[in-house]
Design a protein around this motif. Sequence first.
Motif, PDB file in Angstrom:
ATOM      1  N   GLY A 179       5.467  64.693  17.545  1.00 12.49           N
ATOM      2  CA  GLY A 179       6.086  63.969  18.654  1.00 12.49           C
ATOM      3  C   GLY A 179       5.146  62.993  19.327  1.00 12.49           C
ATOM      4  N   LEU A 180       3.978  63.475  19.754  1.00 12.13           N
ATOM      5  CA  LEU A 180       3.013  62.596  20.427  1.00 12.13           C
ATOM      6  C   LEU A 180       2.446  61.557  19.471  1.00 12.13           C
ATOM      7  CD1 LEU A 180       1.020  64.992  22.815  1.00 12.13           C
ATOM      8  CD2 LEU A 180       3.090  63.667  23.260  1.00 12.13           C
ATOM      9  N   LYS A 181       2.242  61.946  18.214  1.00 16.50           N
ATOM     10  CA  LYS A 181       1.782  60.965  17.225  1.00 16.50           C
ATOM     11  C   LYS A 181       2.819  59.861  17.043  1.00 16.50           C
ATOM     12  CE  LYS A 181      -1.112  64.085  14.495  1.00 16.50           C
ATOM     13  NZ  LYS A 181      -1.189  64.853  13.237  1.00 16.50           N
ATOM     14  N   GLY A 182       4.095  60.250  17.005  1.00 20.32           N
ATOM     15  CA  GLY A 182       5.165  59.261  16.872  1.00 20.32           C
ATOM     16  C   GLY A 182       5.204  58.317  18.062  1.00 20.32           C
ATOM     17  N   MET A 183       4.993  58.850  19.267  1.00 17.07           N
ATOM     18  CA  MET A 183       4.956  58.008  20.463  1.00 17.07           C
ATOM     19  C   MET A 183       3.809  57.004  20.368  1.00 17.07           C
ATOM     20  SD  MET A 183       5.713  60.865  23.413  1.00 17.07           S
ATOM     21  CE  MET A 183       5.823  59.739  24.806  1.00 17.07           C
ATOM     22  N   ARG A 184       2.660  57.488  19.938  1.00 18.18           N
ATOM     23  CA  ARG A 184       1.488  56.619  19.804  1.00 18.18           C
ATOM     24  C   ARG A 184       1.731  55.541  18.748  1.00 18.18           C
ATOM     25  NH1 ARG A 184      -3.745  59.715  20.034  1.00 18.18           N
ATOM     26  NH2 ARG A 184      -3.635  59.123  22.208  1.00 18.18           N
ATOM     27  N   GLU A 185       2.297  55.918  17.612  1.00 19.05           N
ATOM     28  CA  GLU A 185       2.550  54.955  16.530  1.00 19.05           C
ATOM     29  C   GLU A 185       3.570  53.895  16.954  1.00 19.05           C
ATOM     30  OE1 GLU A 185       3.671  57.370  13.187  1.00 19.05           O
ATOM     31  OE2 GLU A 185       1.659  58.229  13.014  1.00 19.05           O
ATOM     32  N   ARG A 186       4.657  54.321  17.608  1.00 19.87           N
ATOM     33  CA  ARG A 186       5.675  53.367  18.075  1.00 19.87           C
ATOM     34  C   ARG A 186       5.070  52.370  19.053  1.00 19.87           C
ATOM     35  NH1 ARG A 186       9.149  57.566  17.796  1.00 19.87           N
ATOM     36  NH2 ARG A 186       8.563  58.390  19.823  1.00 19.87           N
ATOM     37  N   THR A 187       4.304  52.893  19.998  1.00 22.06           N
ATOM     38  CA  THR A 187       3.705  52.048  21.028  1.00 22.06           C
ATOM     39  C   THR A 187       2.711  51.079  20.416  1.00 22.06           C
ATOM     40  OG1 THR A 187       3.998  53.835  22.630  1.00 22.06           O
ATOM     41  CG2 THR A 187       2.474  52.074  23.224  1.00 22.06           C
ATOM     42  N   SER A 188       1.892  51.577  19.512  1.00 24.00           N
ATOM     43  CA  SER A 188       0.896  50.738  18.852  1.00 24.00           C
ATOM     44  C   SER A 188       1.564  49.653  18.007  1.00 24.00           C
ATOM     45  CB  SER A 188      -0.010  51.613  17.983  1.00 24.00           C
ATOM     46  OG  SER A 188      -0.960  50.838  17.328  1.00 24.00           O
ATOM     47  N   ALA A 189       2.645  50.008  17.304  1.00 24.25           N
ATOM     48  CA  ALA A 189       3.350  49.030  16.475  1.00 24.25           C
ATOM     49  C   ALA A 189       3.924  47.889  17.316  1.00 24.25           C
ATOM     50  CB  ALA A 189       4.469  49.717  15.690  1.00 24.25           C
ATOM     51  N   ALA A 190       4.213  48.175  18.596  1.00 29.17           N
ATOM     52  CA  ALA A 190       4.721  47.137  19.505  1.00 29.17           C
ATOM     53  C   ALA A 190       3.580  46.411  20.210  1.00 29.17           C
ATOM     54  CB  ALA A 190       5.656  47.764  20.539  1.00 29.17           C
ATOM     55  N   GLY A 191       2.324  46.730  19.830  1.00 32.58           N
ATOM     56  CA  GLY A 191       1.159  46.071  20.408  1.00 32.58           C
ATOM     57  C   GLY A 191       0.705  46.658  21.729  1.00 32.58           C
ATOM     58  N   GLY A 192       1.234  47.839  22.071  1.00 33.64           N
ATOM     59  CA  GLY A 192       0.928  48.433  23.370  1.00 33.64           C
ATOM     60  C   GLY A 192      -0.046  49.583  23.309  1.00 33.64           C
ATOM     61  N   THR A 193      -0.233  50.195  24.470  1.00 33.38           N
ATOM     62  CA  THR A 193      -1.107  51.358  24.596  1.00 33.38           C
ATOM     63  C   THR A 193      -0.342  52.484  25.279  1.00 33.38           C
ATOM     64  OG1 THR A 193      -1.957  50.662  26.759  1.00 33.38           O
ATOM     65  CG2 THR A 193      -3.186  49.944  24.795  1.00 33.38           C
ATOM     66  N   ILE A 194      -0.776  53.712  24.989  1.00 33.22           N
ATOM     67  CA  ILE A 194      -0.170  54.886  25.608  1.00 33.22           C
ATOM     68  C   ILE A 194      -1.279  55.877  25.956  1.00 33.22           C
ATOM     69  CG2 ILE A 194       0.288  56.020  23.401  1.00 33.22           C
ATOM     70  CD1 ILE A 194       2.925  57.083  24.695  1.00 33.22           C
ATOM     71  N   GLN A 195      -1.162  56.489  27.121  1.00 30.27           N
ATOM     72  CA  GLN A 195      -2.116  57.505  27.556  1.00 30.27           C
ATOM     73  C   GLN A 195      -1.361  58.782  27.884  1.00 30.27           C
ATOM     74  OE1 GLN A 195      -3.871  55.013  30.840  1.00 30.27           O
ATOM     75  NE2 GLN A 195      -5.679  56.189  30.230  1.00 30.27           N
ATOM     76  N   PHE A 196      -1.927  59.917  27.484  1.00 31.00           N
ATOM     77  CA  PHE A 196      -1.405  61.229  27.846  1.00 31.00           C
ATOM     78  C   PHE A 196      -2.458  61.884  28.730  1.00 31.00           C
ATOM     79  CE2 PHE A 196       0.082  60.228  23.530  1.00 31.00           C
ATOM     80  CZ  PHE A 196       1.455  60.228  23.748  1.00 31.00           C
ATOM     81  N   ILE A 197      -2.069  62.284  29.926  1.00 22.81           N
ATOM     82  CA  ILE A 197      -3.030  62.825  30.890  1.00 22.81           C
ATOM     83  C   ILE A 197      -2.492  64.149  31.421  1.00 22.81           C
ATOM     84  CG2 ILE A 197      -4.247  62.405  33.061  1.00 22.81           C
ATOM     85  CD1 ILE A 197      -3.483  59.358  32.558  1.00 22.81           C
ATOM     86  N   SER A 198      -3.338  65.179  31.384  1.00 17.46           N
ATOM     87  CA  SER A 198      -2.938  66.466  31.936  1.00 17.46           C
ATOM     88  C   SER A 198      -4.156  67.356  32.109  1.00 17.46           C
ATOM     89  CB  SER A 198      -1.917  67.168  31.020  1.00 17.46           C
ATOM     90  OG  SER A 198      -1.403  68.315  31.652  1.00 17.46           O
ATOM     91  N   ALA A 199      -3.974  68.410  32.851  1.00 13.59           N
ATOM     92  CA  ALA A 199      -4.968  69.475  33.001  1.00 13.59           C
ATOM     93  C   ALA A 199      -4.190  70.737  33.331  1.00 13.59           C
ATOM     94  CB  ALA A 199      -5.966  69.143  34.107  1.00 13.59           C
TER      95      ALA A 199
END
Length: 195
Positions: free
Chosen positions: A160-180
């Motif tokens: 799921g998270l890999k797919g989000m990263r790949e989709r975002t990257s393919a559109a030329g964007g960036t994605i950050q996941f932040i948690s603790a």
Amino acid sequence: MIQIIHDGIGHNLTVIRSLLFLSRKEIEEITAGTSLNTSEIIEYLNQAAGIAGDGLKEIRENICNQNRGEMYCLVTQKITSLTENIRGIDIEVIIQGNDDEKYMYLSDVLYENLREAVTNTLKYGNADKMDVIVRFGDTELDMFIFDNGNGCSDIHYGNGLKGMRERTSAAGGTIQFISAQQERFRIIIKLPLNV
């Protein structure tokens, strides 16, 4: 194509699972001596059946759309169509700026990413609220997703998270996941516009 099917089926099954869990909870209250609310149970089961039917339709459409160009719609339409049908978590969407046709080609990226975020929140987050901010800028389209769940100290990058990263990257964007641990999960998506 496989990622689209994975995300769609995964999301629909997660929502169906949540609706069935709510139905089971209502039924368990019967055995505890409380009154039965059959109308809620029937509503949850009807929603689960509807989502299952929509999921099958979506799979067929994705397969058909593979051979012809996909049609885009406004970002706010896609997001609203998703968030209005979610049960088990309260989702508040805040729109900053004005949506128009110049953002339409990014609607699927944000829709699919938000759907995956909702799926993960329902499966792992133990959250009951999610805030989504969509900011329409002159040169960038941003989405911020926050839940009020448990968070995690170690983010696992599954399909799921890999797919989000790949989709975002393919559109030329960036994605950050932040948690603790014991903090909410946050996702920041930034997509540049092709202007």
